[in-house]
Design a protein around this motif. Structure first.
Motif, PDB file in Angstrom:
ATOM      1  N   UNK A   6       0.822  -1.205   0.000  1.00 50.85           N
ATOM      2  CA  UNK A   6       0.000   0.000   0.000  1.00 50.85           C
ATOM      3  C   UNK A   6       0.860   1.261   0.000  1.00 50.85           C
ATOM      4  N   UNK A   7       0.253   2.343  -0.459  1.00 46.27           N
ATOM      5  CA  UNK A   7       0.894   3.651  -0.411  1.00 46.27           C
ATOM      6  C   UNK A   7       2.259   3.635  -1.071  1.00 46.27           C
ATOM      7  N   UNK A   8       3.235   4.283  -0.422  1.00 46.95           N
ATOM      8  CA  UNK A   8       4.575   4.401  -1.012  1.00 46.95           C
ATOM      9  C   UNK A   8       5.262   3.052  -1.183  1.00 46.95           C
ATOM     10  N   UNK A  53       1.283  -2.030   5.328  1.00 50.48           N
ATOM     11  CA  UNK A  53       0.564  -0.769   5.484  1.00 50.48           C
ATOM     12  C   UNK A  53       1.449   0.328   6.051  1.00 50.48           C
TER      13      UNK A  53
END
Lengths: 158, 86, 158, 86
Positions: free
Chosen positions: D7-9, D80
């Motif tokens: 997730x995300x970066x 996460x």
């Protein structure tokens, strides 16, 4: 609906649409990161048949404009809206609508809170409600509670 | 004539929203006003107005100290009990 | 528009009308004395061309429902709404909308504030913005500031 | 197969949103996962995941302590990084 900037302050003799007002305020502030609002409505109460709000024209609108102006001075706001009903209202009808647009959320929240606290106990309105019906019915004046004064006074603390 | 406006519950006690009085002297002060209301209106109204919580406006300006009242012909005095909006 | 009660929690892939949502929430809570709301929008910024929000489906909606549920437990509310956008957004578009209906104003305000603080730094969203253009452009991940964590943590104090 | 979701970066560092790995042993733990990512993905990703701020979910439940991870065939692990909504 065209709103005045930076402050749209109104005393309304007739009912108004909260959704329409907030949609206009929202559309009028596209560059604001956050918009907070509060709407106060007549609560249904078996005993209460109607609510009546009176004002004193020479003081009430200037007083509301002063409250809105103080909010604009105190926080970095893009705009503020403060509408207040007068006349006879029944259950579910909006009495007051306040909204604030700002770059930052905290400013929008606090300004809305500030204006509500002042409209409640430091604006020139008088409120009474009609309780009961028939010969037992009658009008009763409403005065702010101590908590309302305390809520307003917290803005004076440094 | 001096117009007196009764707001909120004071209008109930006065039995009306406003009265007009011919000023008997050049100007009337706070004590004159109370005497006037007691003689021409009623004692309940005058007593209610004595409460510290009642403010007074002259021509649309709230007086910081109501005892400074000085009204003359053509003026409007508003008697303002505690407010409640919102 | 039909909203779920007492909590209407949504993750939205497309733009939505703030005015329409608030009008529906307001109409859906005629017995509430007060309704507070907050809308957060993409701020225009010369550098920022777009904002992208991603989520993780197995966690994000349940997490938002948990936040809304905690607000319902903590305050006496008639209802709460929490909507959050995902996908690519441009300047002026709403990212998040929170509204709370309650008998008392303070509860409506605080619940809205609480849900916003938690959506900001305790809900399963990841945000990045596209800055610059052409070969100098690029995506930059946004992380909450210390102030955002502090804002959330104040709800944990007794 | 074990599915790993970035997730995300972390998706940037992984160069993709998810990977699937055949489990080499019955179950894999946190150390196995880091080793797996370091050998099959890249060191930057493994290093980023070591940060205390990265949380781990197994089949849609966030682990209170990610070191308790124990994943088997058919499981989904989500990595996460710090969130930012609103």
């Amino acid at each position: 609906m065209k709103l005045s900037a930076p402050a749209d302050v109104r005393i309304l003799e007739n009912g108004f649409s909260v959704g329409e007002a907030l949609a206009a305020f929202n559309a009028g502030h596209p560059v604001s990161g956050g918009i907070a609002s509060f709407v106060g409505k007549v609560r249904p109460d078996g005993e209460v048949k109607a609510l009546e709000l009176t004002h004193y024209a020479p003081l009430t609108l200037p007083g509301m404009e002063d409250i809105a102006g103080r909010a604009l001075e105190r926080w970095q706001l893009d705009g503020i809206l403060a509408w207040h009903r007068i006349g006879t209202l029944t259950s579910g009808q909006p009495i007051v609508l306040v909204a604030a647009a700002a770059r930052h959320r905290r400013a929008a929240f606090d300004a809305t809170d500030f204006v509500m606290d002042h409209l409640k106990s430091a604006a020139w309105f008088w409120k009474r409600e009609r309780r009961g019906s028939g010969p037992n019915g009658g009008w009763h004046w409403i005065t702010p509670h101590d908590a309302d004064y305390a809520a307003r006074n917290r803005w004076d603390s440094p | 004539m001096i117009r007196i406006v009764y707001l909120g519950m004071l209008a109930d006690l006065a039995g009306r929203g406003e009265s007009e009085f011919g000023a008997t002297t050049e100007e009337i002060d706070w004590a004159d006003l109370l005497a006037l209301l007691e003689s021409h209106m009623n004692r309940h109204l005058a007593d209610a107005i004595r409460a510290d919580t009642v403010k007074v406006a002259l021509n649309g300006k709230v007086l910081l100290d109501r005892e400074d009242l000085s009204a003359k012909h053509g003026d409007e005095i508003a008697l303002l009990p505690p407010v409640s909006g919102g």
